[in-house]
Design a protein around this motif. Structure first.
Motif, PDB file in Angstrom:
ATOM      1  N   UNK A  24      17.107  82.125  37.086  1.00  0.00           N
ATOM      2  CA  UNK A  24      16.823  81.403  35.852  1.00  0.00           C
ATOM      3  C   UNK A  24      18.093  80.819  35.255  1.00  0.00           C
ATOM      4  N   UNK A  25      17.930  79.706  34.561  1.00  0.00           N
ATOM      5  CA  UNK A  25      19.031  79.100  33.818  1.00  0.00           C
ATOM      6  C   UNK A  25      18.473  78.554  32.509  1.00  0.00           C
ATOM      7  N   UNK A  76      22.431  89.036  36.797  1.00  0.00           N
ATOM      8  CA  UNK A  76      22.375  87.828  37.627  1.00  0.00           C
ATOM      9  C   UNK A  76      21.289  86.865  37.146  1.00  0.00           C
ATOM     10  N   UNK A  77      20.563  87.265  36.106  1.00  0.00           N
ATOM     11  CA  UNK A  77      19.474  86.445  35.579  1.00  0.00           C
ATOM     12  C   UNK A  77      18.483  86.059  36.676  1.00  0.00           C
ATOM     13  N   UNK A  78      18.164  87.036  37.500  1.00  0.00           N
ATOM     14  CA  UNK A  78      17.372  86.785  38.710  1.00  0.00           C
ATOM     15  C   UNK A  78      16.258  87.818  38.849  1.00  0.00           C
ATOM     16  N   UNK A  79      15.112  87.347  39.302  1.00  0.00           N
ATOM     17  CA  UNK A  79      13.977  88.199  39.618  1.00  0.00           C
ATOM     18  C   UNK A  79      13.742  88.129  41.124  1.00  0.00           C
ATOM     19  N   UNK A  80      13.386  89.256  41.714  1.00  0.00           N
ATOM     20  CA  UNK A  80      13.209  89.332  43.158  1.00  0.00           C
ATOM     21  C   UNK A  80      11.780  89.742  43.508  1.00  0.00           C
ATOM     22  N   UNK A  81      11.370  89.358  44.707  1.00  0.00           N
ATOM     23  CA  UNK A  81      10.125  89.852  45.276  1.00  0.00           C
ATOM     24  C   UNK A  81      10.425  90.281  46.699  1.00  0.00           C
ATOM     25  N   UNK A  82      10.503  91.592  46.906  1.00  0.00           N
ATOM     26  CA  UNK A  82      10.703  92.148  48.242  1.00  0.00           C
ATOM     27  C   UNK A  82       9.337  92.265  48.904  1.00  0.00           C
ATOM     28  N   UNK A  83       9.205  91.628  50.051  1.00  0.00           N
ATOM     29  CA  UNK A  83       7.924  91.609  50.753  1.00  0.00           C
ATOM     30  C   UNK A  83       8.087  92.268  52.110  1.00  0.00           C
ATOM     31  N   UNK A 114       7.577  77.262  35.242  1.00  0.00           N
ATOM     32  CA  UNK A 114       7.345  77.454  36.669  1.00  0.00           C
ATOM     33  C   UNK A 114       8.506  76.901  37.479  1.00  0.00           C
ATOM     34  N   UNK A 115       8.756  77.556  38.607  1.00  0.00           N
ATOM     35  CA  UNK A 115       9.688  77.016  39.574  1.00  0.00           C
ATOM     36  C   UNK A 115       8.978  76.054  40.503  1.00  0.00           C
ATOM     37  N   UNK A 116       9.723  75.528  41.467  1.00  0.00           N
ATOM     38  CA  UNK A 116       9.176  74.509  42.368  1.00  0.00           C
ATOM     39  C   UNK A 116       8.488  75.104  43.585  1.00  0.00           C
TER      40      UNK A 116
END
Length: 124
Positions: A24-25, A76-83, A114-116
């Protein structure tokens, strides 16, 4: 204005793993509940997983429970999805989204940003 950029998609064989990132930014992810959605060809966009702004609560779709893990790194202002243990039916474009409400939402209409999207393909 919040901007979201997904990365980490790709092609993998059944049983394999991928980790998606959503950076995110413009605003911090601590201001929003965050969610991951996916959309397969010819289908609607469906909820996959969500995490509260504090990170203390998570929610998963039944189809991914026990295989996917959502997490966030506020520094890191980041969200993760571990699959993990990916299946062919997981093939879709995966989207990151942000919600200003104070509960983890599962409807696309509840999300504000939303992201792309990033493509995930599971095939042998």
């Amino acid at each position: 204005q919040l901007q979201l950029v997904e990365s980490g998609g790709g092609s993998v064989q059944p049983g394999g793993s991928l980790r998606l990132s959503c950076t995110a930014s413009g605003r911090t992810v601590t201001t929003y509940d965050m969610g991951w959605f996916r959309q397969a060809p010819g289908k609607g966009r469906e909820f996959v997983a969500g995490i509260s702004r504090s990170g203390s609560s998570t929610l998963y779709a039944d189809s991914v429970k026990g295989r996917f893990t959502i997490s966030k790194d506020n520094a890191k202002n980041t969200v993760y999805l571990q699959m993990n243990n990916l299946k062919p039916e997981d093939t879709a474009v995966y989207y990151c989204a942000a919600d200003r409400r104070w509960t983890i939402a599962t409807m696309t209409t509840d999300y504000d940003y939303w992201g792309q999207g990033t493509q995930v393909t599971v095939s042998s």
